[in-house]
Design a protein around this motif. Structure first.
Motif, mmCIF file in Angstrom:
data_model
loop_
_atom_site.group_PDB
_atom_site.id
_atom_site.type_symbol
_atom_site.label_atom_id
_atom_site.label_comp_id
_atom_site.label_asym_id
_atom_site.label_seq_id
_atom_site.Cartn_x
_atom_site.Cartn_y
_atom_site.Cartn_z
ATOM 1 N N ALA A 1 39.065 38.482 30.817
ATOM 2 C CA ALA A 1 37.764 39.102 30.574
ATOM 3 C C ALA A 1 37.823 40.144 29.473
ATOM 4 C CB ALA A 1 37.223 39.717 31.864
ATOM 5 N N ALA B 1 39.808 36.877 37.304
ATOM 6 C CA ALA B 1 39.546 37.503 36.014
ATOM 7 C C ALA B 1 40.475 38.686 35.806
ATOM 8 C CB ALA B 1 38.092 37.955 35.935
ATOM 9 N N LEU C 1 32.319 42.036 34.023
ATOM 10 C CA LEU C 1 31.939 40.628 34.013
ATOM 11 C C LEU C 1 31.588 40.167 35.424
ATOM 12 C CD1 LEU C 1 31.798 37.687 32.879
ATOM 13 C CD2 LEU C 1 34.233 37.539 33.342
ATOM 14 N N GLY D 1 38.668 42.140 34.672
ATOM 15 C CA GLY D 1 37.349 41.578 34.967
ATOM 16 C C GLY D 1 36.212 42.526 35.216
#
Length: 163
Positions: free
Chosen positions: A88, A120, A126, A123
């Motif tokens: 990510a 992720a 996101l 992450g």
């Protein structure tokens, strides 16, 4: 995520093998639609942990860092969910459109996110947009080294977050 895995906790893992074994334990508990954020510095063990998750999910292919490809999809060998392993940081970084969902969709993955397990790395920012609930795993590699400069241990702390 199956109830067999604790919703929150912490573990200190001394080796890459222990890290993979813990990832495998989590992989056995993950289900289609589950999302996992891995947060930790470079070299913390995010990809090593994801290799264990892949073993638990029983997916195909060698799990390596998705840094250069942004995302890799690993299909199940047993009819279970695929693993989508995302970097990510690159997806959200310089040159991105500012639309992480659009960027993820533009990767043209063969599997719908709701039919896969998404892991992720980096992450945050996101995952909150693609899931109502997600597991955040923070990897600390400094605390054990402060206690013992020769330590290779990492402390994994996790929590299931509901948006």
């Amino acid at each position: 995520m199956r109830s067999s895995f604790p919703r929150a906790g912490s573990r200190e893992l001394g080796t890459a093998e222990e890290t993979q074994a813990f990832g495998e334990e989590l992989g056995h508990a993950l289900e289609a639609g589950d999302v996992v954020i891995l947060d930790g510095p470079l070299g913390a063990g995010k990809t090593t942990f994801t290799q264990g998750i892949a073993r638990g999910l029983q997916v195909k292919g060698r799990v390596t860092s998705p840094t250069f490809v942004i995302a890799r999809e690993h299909r199940s060998t047993v009819g279970g969910p695929a693993l989508i392993h995302v970097d990510a940081y690159r997806l959200l970084g310089e040159g991105s459109s500012g639309d992480p969902l659009g960027e993820l969709d533009a990767l043209d993955l063969d599997t719908e996110l709701s039919d896969a397990v998404v892991v992720a790395e980096w992450g945050g920012g996101l995952v909150e947009q693609i899931a109502d609930a997600y597991l955040v795993i923070r990897i600390d590699r400094e605390t054990a080294v402060l206690r013992d400069p020769d330590s290779e241990a990492r402390i994994f702390t996790w929590e299931l977050v509901r948006a």
